[in-house]
Design a protein around this motif. Structure first.
Motif, PDB file in Angstrom:
ATOM      1  N   ALA A  25       6.625   2.220  -9.254  1.00 50.70           N
ATOM      2  CA  ALA A  25       6.351   1.222  -8.214  1.00 50.70           C
ATOM      3  C   ALA A  25       7.445   0.163  -8.187  1.00 50.70           C
ATOM      4  O   ALA A  25       7.918  -0.224  -7.112  1.00 50.70           O
ATOM      5  CB  ALA A  25       4.988   0.580  -8.455  1.00 50.70           C
ATOM      6  N   ILE A  26       7.861  -0.299  -9.360  1.00 54.72           N
ATOM      7  CA  ILE A  26       8.932  -1.299  -9.431  1.00 54.72           C
ATOM      8  C   ILE A  26      10.219  -0.740  -8.840  1.00 54.72           C
ATOM      9  O   ILE A  26      10.932  -1.414  -8.092  1.00 54.72           O
ATOM     10  CB  ILE A  26       9.156  -1.735 -10.892  1.00 54.72           C
ATOM     11  N   VAL A  61      11.820  10.315  -0.999  1.00 52.39           N
ATOM     12  CA  VAL A  61      11.099  11.216  -0.093  1.00 52.39           C
ATOM     13  C   VAL A  61      10.085  12.043  -0.865  1.00 52.39           C
ATOM     14  O   VAL A  61       8.923  12.186  -0.465  1.00 52.39           O
ATOM     15  CB  VAL A  61      12.088  12.131   0.657  1.00 52.39           C
ATOM     16  N   ILE A  62      10.530  12.589  -2.012  1.00 51.61           N
ATOM     17  CA  ILE A  62       9.636  13.413  -2.832  1.00 51.61           C
ATOM     18  C   ILE A  62       8.443  12.597  -3.313  1.00 51.61           C
ATOM     19  O   ILE A  62       7.312  13.094  -3.386  1.00 51.61           O
ATOM     20  CB  ILE A  62      10.412  14.012  -4.014  1.00 51.61           C
ATOM     21  N   ASP A 101      12.827   0.414   0.532  1.00 48.88           N
ATOM     22  CA  ASP A 101      12.383   0.418   1.931  1.00 48.88           C
ATOM     23  C   ASP A 101      11.471   1.618   2.188  1.00 48.88           C
ATOM     24  O   ASP A 101      11.738   2.476   3.035  1.00 48.88           O
ATOM     25  CB  ASP A 101      13.580   0.448   2.874  1.00 48.88           C
ATOM     26  N   VAL A 102      10.388   1.651   1.428  1.00 44.57           N
ATOM     27  CA  VAL A 102       9.431   2.746   1.530  1.00 44.57           C
ATOM     28  C   VAL A 102       8.868   2.861   2.934  1.00 44.57           C
ATOM     29  O   VAL A 102       8.712   3.957   3.476  1.00 44.57           O
ATOM     30  CB  VAL A 102       8.287   2.546   0.510  1.00 44.57           C
ATOM     31  N   ALA A 103       8.560   1.704   3.544  1.00 51.64           N
ATOM     32  CA  ALA A 103       7.928   1.718   4.866  1.00 51.64           C
ATOM     33  C   ALA A 103       8.808   2.411   5.901  1.00 51.64           C
ATOM     34  O   ALA A 103       8.317   3.176   6.739  1.00 51.64           O
ATOM     35  CB  ALA A 103       7.611   0.291   5.298  1.00 51.64           C
ATOM     36  N   ARG A 161       0.828  -1.217   0.000  1.00 51.47           N
ATOM     37  CA  ARG A 161       0.000   0.000   0.000  1.00 51.47           C
ATOM     38  C   ARG A 161       0.857   1.260   0.000  1.00 51.47           C
ATOM     39  O   ARG A 161       0.537   2.242  -0.670  1.00 51.47           O
ATOM     40  CB  ARG A 161      -0.946  -0.022   1.205  1.00 51.47           C
ATOM     41  N   ALA A 162       1.967   1.225   0.741  1.00 50.55           N
ATOM     42  CA  ALA A 162       2.856   2.391   0.784  1.00 50.55           C
ATOM     43  C   ALA A 162       3.500   2.633  -0.577  1.00 50.55           C
ATOM     44  O   ALA A 162       3.613   3.781  -1.033  1.00 50.55           O
ATOM     45  CB  ALA A 162       3.927   2.183   1.849  1.00 50.55           C
TER      46      ALA A 162
END
Length: 325
Positions: free
Chosen positions: A211-212, A259-260, A218-220, A198-199
């Motif tokens: 997304a790939i 981050v952006i 490590d988006v979470a 989801r993140a």
């Protein structure tokens, strides 16, 4: 492939009906797979007949096996590409597709077809053409050779010459719906936790390629750091300074871009969680972040400054009680 269904249907219908326009503008955000779609179209045309028989097929239909093998080997003589080339035999790409490259392709168009019934020119991306190159391409689009199809990939179609756009049939590649992206990504990477899926989907903005790229970022963990600033207000600047260090310098450019990418989704979530009367401050910080990023791109891209300023914007959203501690 995801997000190509409408574009594929439009192209196949035109081919089957014998009404294949000579130039197609593949328009949409970078990362939507427009280049991959162009390659599928090119393979299809050089491995199939002229069309017009009214029989719809899939772009992935194998067609002529011998021609398909040439495509696989990158040696099919009737698939030509215009892309930015490496500078001085290095890895860095030139800023533009040059007029000389365009002229080289145009010279090839005067030769007879050596194999099959179609020649395909892929320009990736047409946004990268020098002004003279764009004008030279326009002249060819105005008087196209027979059995030649142009696939012009554009990430910013509004910046193209209106005369180029007017010579093309446009296929728009729109961001993929949130639920479709979630299902696709979960199927593609079943080992990911749903919270992380989801993140990633939220940070990708509906762009599959992004997304790939985010899967290994490590988006979470980064999301947790940003939320901590928004929740506490970071009264001692400790979290903001750590964020600035983490995204500083050219070696950390990927983290800064992460981050952006994440921030819009976080702000949208915070807006949904707050009463209507408290949404305006969230929108104000969103505008502020957009200006910060835009100004940084136009000027010297100081990652630490951008990271710290994004942290400042998030800190402004902290509950007043928490921020006053």
């Amino acid at each position: 492939m995801i997000g190509h269904q409408d574009a594929e249907s439009a192209f196949i219908e035109a081919w089957a009906a014998g009404r294949l326009h000579h130039a197609w503008l593949l328009a949409g955000p970078q990362g939507m797979g427009k280049g991959a779609f162009a390659e599928r179209v090119a393979r299809f045309l050089v491995t199939h007949g002229s069309g017009g028989d009214g029989v719809p097929v899939s772009l992935d239909d194998p067609g002529d096996i011998a021609a398909s093998r040439l495509v696989d080997a990158g040696n099919h003589p009737e698939i030509l590409s215009l892309t930015r080339q490496p500078k001085d035999k290095g890895k860095e790409l030139a800023r533009n597709i040059t007029i000389d490259q365009v002229r080289g392709i145009i010279r090839r168009l005067h030769l007879s077809l050596s194999l099959g019934e179609w020649r395909v020119i892929i320009v990736d991306a047409v946004d990268d053409l020098e002004t003279d190159g764009a004008n030279a391409l326009l002249k060819t689009l105005e008087e196209p050779p027979a059995r030649t199809l142009f696939l012009l990939i554009s990430h910013s179609p509004g910046r193209l010459l209106p005369t180029i756009r007017s010579r093309c049939r446009t296929l728009r590649f729109q961001p993929v719906a949130h639920d479709v992206m979630t299902s696709w990504l979960h199927e593609l990477r079943p080992m990911l936790e749903m919270a992380e899926v989801r993140a990633i989907v939220a940070a990708s903005g509906g762009v599959p390629g992004k997304a790939i790229a985010l899967i290994d970022s490590d988006v979470a963990a980064m999301e947790k750091k940003l939320l901590a600033i928004a929740a506490s207000g970071d009264p001692g600047n400790r979290l903001r300074e750590a964020l600035a260090r983490e995204v500083a310098g050219t070696s950390n450019r990927a983290r800064l871009e992460l981050v952006i990418d994440i921030v819009p989704g976080l702000l949208a979530r915070l807006a949904r969680e707050r009463p209507v009367a408290e949404i305006a401050p969230v929108l104000a910080q969103w505008d502020r972040i957009q200006r910060t990023v835009r100004d940084a791109i136009r000027g010297s891209y100081d990652g630490a400054m951008v990271g710290f300023e994004i942290g400042n914007c998030l800190a402004e959203l902290a509950p007043k009680v928490a921020a006053a501690r």
